[in-house]
Design an enzyme around this catalytic site. Structure first.
Site, PDB file in Angstrom:
ATOM      1  CG  HIS A 231      -6.506  -2.137   3.255  1.00  0.00           C
ATOM      2  ND1 HIS A 231      -6.767  -1.726   4.539  1.00  0.00           N
ATOM      3  CD2 HIS A 231      -5.465  -3.000   3.339  1.00  0.00           C
ATOM      4  CE1 HIS A 231      -5.917  -2.297   5.365  1.00  0.00           C
ATOM      5  NE2 HIS A 231      -5.118  -3.077   4.662  1.00  0.00           N
TER       6      HIS A 231
ATOM      7  CB  CYS B  42       1.292  -2.841   6.913  1.00  0.00           C
ATOM      8  SG  CYS B  42      -0.018  -1.876   7.646  1.00  0.00           S
TER       9      CYS B  42
ATOM     10  CE1 TYR C  15       5.001  -5.149   2.085  1.00  0.00           C
ATOM     11  CE2 TYR C  15       5.659  -5.329  -0.205  1.00  0.00           C
ATOM     12  CZ  TYR C  15       4.668  -5.233   0.746  1.00  0.00           C
ATOM     13  OH  TYR C  15       3.359  -5.218   0.373  1.00  0.00           O
TER      14      TYR C  15
ATOM     15  CB  THR D  64     -14.448  -4.519 -15.032  1.00  0.00           C
ATOM     16  OG1 THR D  64     -15.858  -4.632 -15.245  1.00  0.00           O
ATOM     17  CG2 THR D  64     -14.157  -4.546 -13.534  1.00  0.00           C
TER      18      THR D  64
ATOM     19  CG  ASP E 218      -3.659  -6.514  -2.968  1.00  0.00           C
ATOM     20  OD1 ASP E 218      -3.356  -5.320  -3.118  1.00  0.00           O
ATOM     21  OD2 ASP E 218      -3.103  -7.257  -2.142  1.00  0.00           O
TER      22      ASP E 218
ATOM     23  N   GLY F 204       7.809   2.084   1.665  1.00  0.00           N
ATOM     24  CA  GLY F 204       8.837   2.346   2.675  1.00  0.00           C
ATOM     25  C   GLY F 204       9.017   1.131   3.561  1.00  0.00           C
TER      26      GLY F 204
ATOM     27  CG  PHE G  17      19.903  26.158   3.376  1.00  0.00           C
ATOM     28  CD1 PHE G  17      20.400  25.031   4.020  1.00  0.00           C
ATOM     29  CD2 PHE G  17      20.598  27.361   3.534  1.00  0.00           C
ATOM     30  CE1 PHE G  17      21.550  25.106   4.805  1.00  0.00           C
ATOM     31  CE2 PHE G  17      21.752  27.442   4.308  1.00  0.00           C
ATOM     32  CZ  PHE G  17      22.229  26.297   4.955  1.00  0.00           C
TER      33      PHE G  17
HETATM   34  C1  LIG Z   1       2.280  -8.990   5.794  1.00  0.00           C
HETATM   35  C2  LIG Z   1       1.849  -7.897   4.857  1.00  0.00           C
HETATM   36  C3  LIG Z   1       2.377  -6.620   5.001  1.00  0.00           C
HETATM   37  C4  LIG Z   1       1.989  -5.603   4.136  1.00  0.00           C
HETATM   38  N1  LIG Z   1       2.506  -4.359   4.319  1.00  0.00           N
HETATM   39  C5  LIG Z   1       2.113  -3.340   3.516  1.00  0.00           C
HETATM   40  C6  LIG Z   1       2.587  -2.015   3.715  1.00  0.00           C
HETATM   41  O1  LIG Z   1       3.379  -1.752   4.621  1.00  0.00           O
HETATM   42  N2  LIG Z   1       2.159  -1.037   2.866  1.00  0.00           N
HETATM   43  C7  LIG Z   1       1.269  -1.287   1.860  1.00  0.00           C
HETATM   44  O2  LIG Z   1       0.886  -0.360   1.138  1.00  0.00           O
HETATM   45  N3  LIG Z   1       0.797  -2.549   1.652  1.00  0.00           N
HETATM   46  C8  LIG Z   1       1.174  -3.558   2.451  1.00  0.00           C
HETATM   47  N4  LIG Z   1       0.697  -4.839   2.246  1.00  0.00           N
HETATM   48  C9  LIG Z   1      -0.225  -5.080   1.126  1.00  0.00           C
HETATM   49  C10 LIG Z   1      -1.661  -4.777   1.527  1.00  0.00           C
HETATM   50  O3  LIG Z   1      -1.994  -5.465   2.700  1.00  0.00           O
HETATM   51  C11 LIG Z   1      -2.597  -5.184   0.406  1.00  0.00           C
HETATM   52  O4  LIG Z   1      -2.229  -4.481  -0.742  1.00  0.00           O
HETATM   53  C12 LIG Z   1      -4.027  -4.859   0.773  1.00  0.00           C
HETATM   54  O5  LIG Z   1      -4.451  -5.698   1.818  1.00  0.00           O
HETATM   55  C13 LIG Z   1      -4.962  -5.016  -0.400  1.00  0.00           C
HETATM   56  O6  LIG Z   1      -6.258  -4.732   0.015  1.00  0.00           O
HETATM   57  P1  LIG Z   1      -7.505  -5.275  -0.792  1.00  0.00           P
HETATM   58  O7  LIG Z   1      -8.709  -4.799  -0.074  1.00  0.00           O
HETATM   59  O8  LIG Z   1      -7.372  -4.963  -2.229  1.00  0.00           O
HETATM   60  O9  LIG Z   1      -7.383  -6.863  -0.749  1.00  0.00           O
HETATM   61  P2  LIG Z   1      -7.195  -7.932   0.402  1.00  0.00           P
HETATM   62  O10 LIG Z   1      -6.513  -7.354   1.569  1.00  0.00           O
HETATM   63  O11 LIG Z   1      -6.605  -9.123  -0.236  1.00  0.00           O
HETATM   64  O12 LIG Z   1      -8.680  -8.248   0.856  1.00  0.00           O
HETATM   65  C14 LIG Z   1      -9.590  -8.915   0.041  1.00  0.00           C
HETATM   66  C15 LIG Z   1     -10.764  -9.386   0.888  1.00  0.00           C
HETATM   67  O13 LIG Z   1     -11.686 -10.051   0.046  1.00  0.00           O
HETATM   68  C16 LIG Z   1     -12.209 -11.191   0.727  1.00  0.00           C
HETATM   69  N5  LIG Z   1     -12.668 -12.151  -0.291  1.00  0.00           N
HETATM   70  C17 LIG Z   1     -11.946 -12.637  -1.337  1.00  0.00           C
HETATM   71  N6  LIG Z   1     -12.694 -13.490  -2.069  1.00  0.00           N
HETATM   72  C18 LIG Z   1     -13.911 -13.538  -1.474  1.00  0.00           C
HETATM   73  C19 LIG Z   1     -15.098 -14.244  -1.761  1.00  0.00           C
HETATM   74  N7  LIG Z   1     -15.195 -15.081  -2.808  1.00  0.00           N
HETATM   75  N8  LIG Z   1     -16.161 -14.088  -0.941  1.00  0.00           N
HETATM   76  C20 LIG Z   1     -16.074 -13.246   0.134  1.00  0.00           C
HETATM   77  N9  LIG Z   1     -14.960 -12.539   0.458  1.00  0.00           N
HETATM   78  C21 LIG Z   1     -13.898 -12.684  -0.346  1.00  0.00           C
HETATM   79  C22 LIG Z   1     -11.019 -11.695   1.532  1.00  0.00           C
HETATM   80  O14 LIG Z   1     -11.444 -12.487   2.625  1.00  0.00           O
HETATM   81  C23 LIG Z   1     -10.341 -10.398   1.949  1.00  0.00           C
HETATM   82  O15 LIG Z   1     -10.784  -9.933   3.201  1.00  0.00           O
HETATM   83  C24 LIG Z   1       1.060  -5.875   3.103  1.00  0.00           C
HETATM   84  C25 LIG Z   1       0.547  -7.163   2.944  1.00  0.00           C
HETATM   85  C26 LIG Z   1       0.921  -8.170   3.818  1.00  0.00           C
HETATM   86  C27 LIG Z   1       0.326  -9.538   3.649  1.00  0.00           C
END
Ligand SMILES: Cc1cc2nc3c(=O)[nH]c(=O)nc-3n(C[C@H](O)[C@H](O)[C@H](O)COP(=O)(O)OP(=O)(O)OC[C@H]3O[C@@H](n4cnc5c(N)ncnc54)[C@H](O)[C@@H]3O)c2cc1C
Length: 456
Positions: A10, A42, A157, A269, A279, A326, A422
């Site tokens: 994301h 999600c 959740y 950073t 994340d 939610g 209302f």
């Molecule tokens: C089952 C589940 C349900 C969820 N439901 C919700 C919800 O309803 N609402 C909500 O807001 N959030 C939800 N979340 C949380 C949400 O999915 C995460 O917050 C979101 O995915 C974070 O996105 P991101 O891009 O920061 O990191 P991530 O999704 O962790 O993606 C990081 C990417 O980096 C890649 N990567 C990491 N290290 C390397 C490397 N060294 N070399 C190459 N690639 C690398 C990984 O392969 C990954 O694709 C849920 C999470 C899960 C697991």
């Protein structure tokens, strides 16, 4: 400008889409371990539960689409080393095992998180699974087809959603958590108790206040052993939380104790030209006014977008987050924002709270629905720091309204007097959002419901 992006779910996807729009001449190299981008985790529980049948619906961007826009997509490439001083990274092609070094002008770290995996004996047994990415989702679905007894470890959740999906699929389900209540980080007792009751009515066994000590079995898992009991398990899904995926950058950029990268409000950073989002980062939490680790897709998309806007110069600041979320479990529509009362106290805050339970519209209407809602506020400033709602009909959007209030340092008095419409079809002359704030004012005046900070 050569931009390198590590990770493309994301935060990465949001950064890239916005860079393409804002800086069409940027050269973008994306490194992603998976063979897909933008997977909506999600949707996993809905996919497992059969509500979503077409897995393609769980993606909103594609490798092809980015390549057509000129992005160099290094899929199934793992970044194995990153030398931030030299603006250089090394990536291994996971198919050919060939390693290549790349230079960049700007680095965007969107490497996300990975499930916490404590060293529990037997974790390597077959059918002890994680729940994070598309591969995990497919593995859970494939392996759950043949099994009867499913144990979910972790009642956050994700665990709770999976429990519902497995139960609806006819499995015998056990939910284990070390806390005494499910969802205890997001909701206070009045909001978790009805869900626990529904779980029990559905035959789900709740093994709370206990910690997993080992998994046993020959080749496949057969039993989950805790400090209080043993549970039959043909399949176990571990959902006990996430840690930032930031080992590569350790000692190169500033981090919180848990490894979450610290960024300023412009997503930069501690090192110039290095940005981070999602994340893998800490985020400013408006409820406490402190950095916190709140891994949510909502935060990831916002932060990824901001990286793009601030990539050349700082122009658009992050307003912080309330950790608003939610959840729909069976008939329960639940949402929360900011701190629960217990979390506020654990954060050393002295808070008051107000709780209402009322029909959402006038009693003269042919049918009605009860809303339960709680507001948590700082006692000395009256600043709202959290809210929760649960109802059978969906009123979860009310929590988004309060989220805006928290972001803008609103007090209980300001919320109580805010102009909401209302109309008897929808609400009472005093809208339930006004009403819970008025209740807070009444509690404040009478000195009830005051909760002191606790020391842990
Ligand atoms: C089952 C589940 C349900 C969820 N439901 C919700 C919800 O309803 N609402 C909500 O807001 N959030 C939800 N979340 C949380 C949400 O999915 C995460 O917050 C979101 O995915 C974070 O996105 P991101 O891009 O920061 O990191 P991530 O999704 O962790 O993606 C990081 C990417 O980096 C890649 N990567 C990491 N290290 C390397 C490397 N060294 N070399 C190459 N690639 C690398 C990984 O392969 C990954 O694709 C849920 C999470 C899960 C697991």
């Amino acid at each position: 400008m050569k931009v390198a992006v590590i990770g493309c779910t994301h935060a990465g996807t949001a950064a890239i889409s916005n860079i393409l729009n804002l800086y069409p001449n940027a050269e973008i190299d994306v490194f992603e371990k998976n063979n897909n981008v933008s997977f909506l985790s999600c949707g996993i529980a809905l996919y497992v539960g059969g509500v979503v049948n077409d897995a393609n619906g769980l993606f909103y961007a594609s490798v092809d689409q980015f390549e057509k826009q000129g992005v160099r997509m290094h899929m199934e490439h793992e970044v194995t080393d990153c030398n931030i001083n030299q603006k250089q990274l090394t990536a291994r092609d996971m198919k050919s095992n060939v390693t290549t070094t790349y230079n960049y002008d700007k680095l965007i770290i969107t490497s996300g998180s990975w499930p916490v995996t404590p060293p529990i004996p037997g974790s390597d047994l077959e059918n002890v699974l994680l729940c994070k990415n598309f591969a995990h989702a497919n593995e859970i679905i494939k392996r759950s087809e043949e099994v009867k007894n499913v144990v979910v470890v972790g009642a956050g959740y994700i665990g709770v959603e999976l429990v519902e999906a497995f139960q609806e699929n006819g499995k015998n389900v056990t939910l284990i958590d070390s806390e005494e209540r499910i969802l205890n980080r997001y909701l206070d007792n009045a909001f978790t108790a009805p869900v626990q009751q529904t779980f029990e009515q559905k035959g789900i066994s709740l093994a709370l206040s206990q910690t997993v000590s080992k998994f046993t079995g020959e080749k496949k898992v057969e039993t989950v052993v805790t400090d209080k009991g043993e549970y039959k398990a043909d399949l176990v899904v571990m959902c006990i939380g996430f840690r930032p995926n930031t080992q590569l950058f350790k000692d190169q950029v500033d981090m919180l104790g848990n490894g979450a990268i610290i960024v300023d409000e412009f997503m930069q950073t501690s090192v110039t030209d290095v940005y981070a989002a999602g994340d893998c980062c800490a985020v400013n939490y408006n409820a406490t006014k402190q950095p916190a680790y709140i891994p949510l897709a909502t935060n990831a998309v916002r932060m990824g977008t901001l990286v793009a806007h601030n990539l050349v110069k700082p122009v658009l600041a992050h307003p912080g987050t309330q950790g608003t979320s939610g959840l729909k479990i069976y008939n329960h529509n639940i949402a929360s924002t900011g701190l629960t009362e217990s979390a506020a106290m654990l954060n050393g805050m002295t808070v008051g709270s107000a709780y209402i339970e009322d029909n959402y519209r006038p009693e003269f209407m042919p049918d009605n629905e009860v809303i339960k809602m709680k507001l948590v506020y700082e006692l000395d400033t009256h600043r709202i720091v959290g809210a929760q709602i649960i109802s059978d009909q969906d009123f979860t959007q009310a929590i988004n309204t309060i989220s805006v209030g928290i972001a803008n340092n609103m007090t209980i008095e300001q919320l109580a007097l805010t102009d909401f419409f209302f109309q008897p079809h929808y609400n009472k002359p005093v809208n339930f959002i006004n009403q819970v704030a008025m209740q807070a004012m009444a509690n404040q005046a009478s000195g009830t419901n005051v909760k002191e900070a606790v020391t842990v």
